[in-house]
Motif scaffolding. Structure first.
Motif, PDB file in Angstrom:
ATOM      1  N   UNK A 223       7.901   9.231   9.846  1.00  0.00           N
ATOM      2  CA  UNK A 223       8.177  10.661   9.732  1.00  0.00           C
ATOM      3  C   UNK A 223       9.276  11.065  10.715  1.00  0.00           C
ATOM      4  N   UNK A 224       9.188  10.534  11.924  1.00  0.00           N
ATOM      5  CA  UNK A 224      10.138  10.914  12.968  1.00  0.00           C
ATOM      6  C   UNK A 224      11.564  10.517  12.639  1.00  0.00           C
ATOM      7  N   UNK A 225      11.733   9.373  11.967  1.00  0.00           N
ATOM      8  CA  UNK A 225      13.105   8.914  11.688  1.00  0.00           C
ATOM      9  C   UNK A 225      13.554   9.159  10.250  1.00  0.00           C
ATOM     10  N   UNK A 226      12.710   9.843   9.464  1.00  0.00           N
ATOM     11  CA  UNK A 226      13.109  10.215   8.116  1.00  0.00           C
ATOM     12  C   UNK A 226      12.867   9.162   7.054  1.00  0.00           C
ATOM     13  N   UNK A 227      12.142   8.098   7.403  1.00  0.00           N
ATOM     14  CA  UNK A 227      11.857   7.050   6.423  1.00  0.00           C
ATOM     15  C   UNK A 227      10.870   7.521   5.355  1.00  0.00           C
TER      16      UNK A 227
ATOM     17  N   UNK B 161      -1.016  12.877  15.572  1.00  0.00           N
ATOM     18  CA  UNK B 161       0.005  11.895  15.191  1.00  0.00           C
ATOM     19  C   UNK B 161       1.239  12.586  14.624  1.00  0.00           C
ATOM     20  N   UNK B 162       1.007  13.601  13.811  1.00  0.00           N
ATOM     21  CA  UNK B 162       2.139  14.324  13.218  1.00  0.00           C
ATOM     22  C   UNK B 162       2.921  15.066  14.300  1.00  0.00           C
ATOM     23  N   UNK B 163       2.217  15.618  15.287  1.00  0.00           N
ATOM     24  CA  UNK B 163       2.902  16.311  16.374  1.00  0.00           C
ATOM     25  C   UNK B 163       3.710  15.328  17.221  1.00  0.00           C
ATOM     26  N   UNK B 164       3.180  14.115  17.401  1.00  0.00           N
ATOM     27  CA  UNK B 164       3.943  13.082  18.108  1.00  0.00           C
ATOM     28  C   UNK B 164       5.224  12.779  17.340  1.00  0.00           C
ATOM     29  N   UNK B 165       5.104  12.658  16.014  1.00  0.00           N
ATOM     30  CA  UNK B 165       6.292  12.393  15.183  1.00  0.00           C
ATOM     31  C   UNK B 165       7.322  13.514  15.338  1.00  0.00           C
ATOM     32  N   UNK B 166       6.846  14.743  15.330  1.00  0.00           N
ATOM     33  CA  UNK B 166       7.757  15.886  15.466  1.00  0.00           C
ATOM     34  C   UNK B 166       8.460  15.852  16.818  1.00  0.00           C
ATOM     35  N   UNK B 167       7.722  15.525  17.861  1.00  0.00           N
ATOM     36  CA  UNK B 167       8.300  15.471  19.196  1.00  0.00           C
ATOM     37  C   UNK B 167       9.325  14.343  19.304  1.00  0.00           C
ATOM     38  N   UNK B 168       9.023  13.201  18.696  1.00  0.00           N
ATOM     39  CA  UNK B 168       9.966  12.081  18.732  1.00  0.00           C
ATOM     40  C   UNK B 168      11.263  12.429  18.013  1.00  0.00           C
TER      41      UNK B 168
ATOM     42  N   UNK C 115      17.038  13.752  18.636  1.00  0.00           N
ATOM     43  CA  UNK C 115      18.132  14.634  18.265  1.00  0.00           C
ATOM     44  C   UNK C 115      18.690  14.333  16.882  1.00  0.00           C
ATOM     45  N   UNK C 116      17.799  13.907  15.966  1.00  0.00           N
ATOM     46  CA  UNK C 116      18.263  13.500  14.636  1.00  0.00           C
ATOM     47  C   UNK C 116      18.250  14.636  13.619  1.00  0.00           C
ATOM     48  N   UNK C 117      17.909  15.836  14.065  1.00  0.00           N
ATOM     49  CA  UNK C 117      17.931  16.990  13.169  1.00  0.00           C
ATOM     50  C   UNK C 117      16.756  17.085  12.216  1.00  0.00           C
ATOM     51  N   UNK C 118      15.784  16.181  12.359  1.00  0.00           N
ATOM     52  CA  UNK C 118      14.626  16.197  11.460  1.00  0.00           C
ATOM     53  C   UNK C 118      13.572  17.165  12.001  1.00  0.00           C
TER      54      UNK C 118
ATOM     55  N   UNK D  10      -3.517  15.424  26.652  1.00  0.00           N
ATOM     56  CA  UNK D  10      -3.242  16.377  25.574  1.00  0.00           C
ATOM     57  C   UNK D  10      -1.763  16.744  25.535  1.00  0.00           C
ATOM     58  N   UNK D  11      -1.159  16.950  26.680  1.00  0.00           N
ATOM     59  CA  UNK D  11       0.263  17.297  26.718  1.00  0.00           C
ATOM     60  C   UNK D  11       1.145  16.172  26.174  1.00  0.00           C
ATOM     61  N   UNK D  12       0.651  14.946  26.250  1.00  0.00           N
ATOM     62  CA  UNK D  12       1.440  13.808  25.786  1.00  0.00           C
ATOM     63  C   UNK D  12       1.180  13.479  24.325  1.00  0.00           C
ATOM     64  N   UNK D  13      -0.094  13.533  23.898  1.00  0.00           N
ATOM     65  CA  UNK D  13      -0.419  13.091  22.534  1.00  0.00           C
ATOM     66  C   UNK D  13      -0.579  14.252  21.549  1.00  0.00           C
ATOM     67  N   UNK D  14      -0.594  15.495  22.055  1.00  0.00           N
ATOM     68  CA  UNK D  14      -0.675  16.678  21.192  1.00  0.00           C
ATOM     69  C   UNK D  14      -1.987  16.763  20.406  1.00  0.00           C
ATOM     70  N   UNK D  15      -3.049  16.211  20.967  1.00  0.00           N
ATOM     71  CA  UNK D  15      -4.384  16.389  20.398  1.00  0.00           C
ATOM     72  C   UNK D  15      -5.176  17.324  21.294  1.00  0.00           C
ATOM     73  N   UNK D  16      -6.042  18.134  20.684  1.00  0.00           N
ATOM     74  CA  UNK D  16      -6.910  19.019  21.457  1.00  0.00           C
ATOM     75  C   UNK D  16      -7.965  18.189  22.171  1.00  0.00           C
ATOM     76  N   UNK D  17      -8.268  18.560  23.412  1.00  0.00           N
ATOM     77  CA  UNK D  17      -9.386  17.913  24.096  1.00  0.00           C
ATOM     78  C   UNK D  17     -10.559  18.884  24.170  1.00  0.00           C
ATOM     79  N   UNK D  18     -11.678  18.398  24.652  1.00  0.00           N
ATOM     80  CA  UNK D  18     -12.880  19.230  24.733  1.00  0.00           C
ATOM     81  C   UNK D  18     -13.203  19.591  26.170  1.00  0.00           C
TER      82      UNK D  18
END
Length: 362
Positions: A225-229, A239-246, A251-254, A301-309
């Motif tokens: 997702x991160x590289x447009x494949x 996982x999707x938030x990690x892809x967005x951050x990557x 800087x690939x405009x995705x 959480x700040x690194x993996x973008x998952x909510x913690x409890x």
């Protein structure tokens, strides 16, 4: 005798459990699921050497645990798998005297997790999240139009829509539990249904889009997702938030979006637990307690973008994360989320057969 001596020492140092730990700690966790410095900080604080291995499906973890003598001290199963594995005697009860940081945990979320582990006797929440849709905003817009509906499971399960996404890459999780439950829900059935006819219909729904699915994976879609494949993936929220951050870092405009469809989605808890035959349960308790320190939980959480409890960590988390309803859904969305419940042996065999049919397309 050595283990008992260490445990006795640990009990005497309950106020500082990390001091009781020594030796090596073998952890088996999901891929891309911990902050870059968490392990190093734990090793520096305790002197325990960590051996850290990763997997990308609950089934892989379960196979190792049920075979016995896995060699792991701490593992992170998803709640429904945990429930079944507790029944099989896979885990040892926690020594809560070694876990003073349990006081930092959100009581409501821990109560929800207790549905899988009564009294939270065997496990502590690591992270929690949802199953939803990750998508490449531009590529979806190009194929489905400016007003494309991205907050409905129809983007996945409607063959006409799936066909339009095939060329840019549609992927599904490699998990019978996540995908069959989601299909059941889309069809209007109980996502935890054990009814054979309903499960067959869920399988048929998945087979209807099988020609348009590029691959099944519970981890590869992050980088793709991160590289447009690929352009659309059923995936785990973080996982999707990690892809967005990557993608932003590259800087690939995705631009990657994530939606919890309006029909609802699965809510899951990933739980830290200690195998019954863990070689070093003292170190496992120390690591568990370490992760429940507010700053450590916030760092993850700040690194993996998952909510913690960890309620005590909330003010330490990036406000963009805590303020993102896709990560921390509001009550209206939470009302549409469902838990995954353990299946009986008959249903488990049936879903394994149905999932094999989906993956092979036969």
């Amino acid at each position: 005798m050595k283990i008992r001596t260490q445990l006795a020492l640990a009990l005497g140092l309950a106020a500082a459990p990390a001091l009781a730990a020594e030796g090596e700690l073998h952890i088996y966790n999901w891929s891309d699921y911990i902050a870059e410095d968490t392990i190093a900080k734990f090793e520096a604080e305790t002197g325990v050497k960590v051996v850290y291995d990763v997997y990308d499906s609950n089934e892989v973890l379960e196979a190792k645990l049920l075979a016995g003598s896995s060699g792991y001290d701490l593992v992170v199963p998803t709640s429904s798998f945990l429930q079944r594995q507790i029944g099989a005697g896979v885990y040892q009860p926690l020594n809560k005297e070694l876990l003073p940081n349990l006081a930092n945990m959100d009581p409501d979320l821990m109560e929800r997790a207790a549905a899988y582990d009564p009294g939270n006797e065997h496990a502590v929440i690591y992270m929690w999240g949802t199953v939803g849709i990750g998508y490449n905003v531009e590529k979806v817009r190009e194929r489905l139009g400016e007003d494309a509906t991205v907050d409905s499971w129809s983007m996945i399960f409607d063959p006409e829509i799936a066909a339009k996404l095939a060329d840019c890459g549609l992927t599904l999780l490699d998990s019978k539990t996540d995908m069959l439950e989601t299909a059941l829900n889309y069809l209007g059935f109980d996502p935890n249904s054990n009814d054979a006819d309903e499960l067959e219909q869920a399988k048929d729904l998945l087979l209807g889009i099988r020609p348009y699915v590029r691959y099944f994976s519970s981890s590869q879609y992050i980088s793709d997702l991160a590289n447009g494949e690929v352009c659309v993936s059923v995936g785990f929220s973080g996982d999707v938030f990690i892809a967005a951050d990557r993608a932003v870092e590259a800087g690939n405009g995705i631009e990657i979006g994530y939606s919890i469809p309006n029909e609802g989605g699965q809510q899951w808890f990933d739980m830290m637990a200690i195998p019954a035959d863990a070689p070093n349960p003292e170190a496992a308790h120390a690591f568990m307690n370490f992760v429940m320190e507010p700053q450590i939980a916030a760092d993850i959480t700040n690194y993996v973008f998952y909510a913690n409890a960890n309620a005590a960590s909330t003010d330490l988390i990036d406000p963009e994360i805590t303020g993102d309803p896709a990560v921390y859904p509001d009550q209206e969305v939470r009302a549409k989320l469902w838990p995954t419940l353990a299946k009986d042996a008959r249903t488990d065999r049936l879903t394994t057969r149905l999932w094999t049919q989906v993956k092979t397309g036969q």
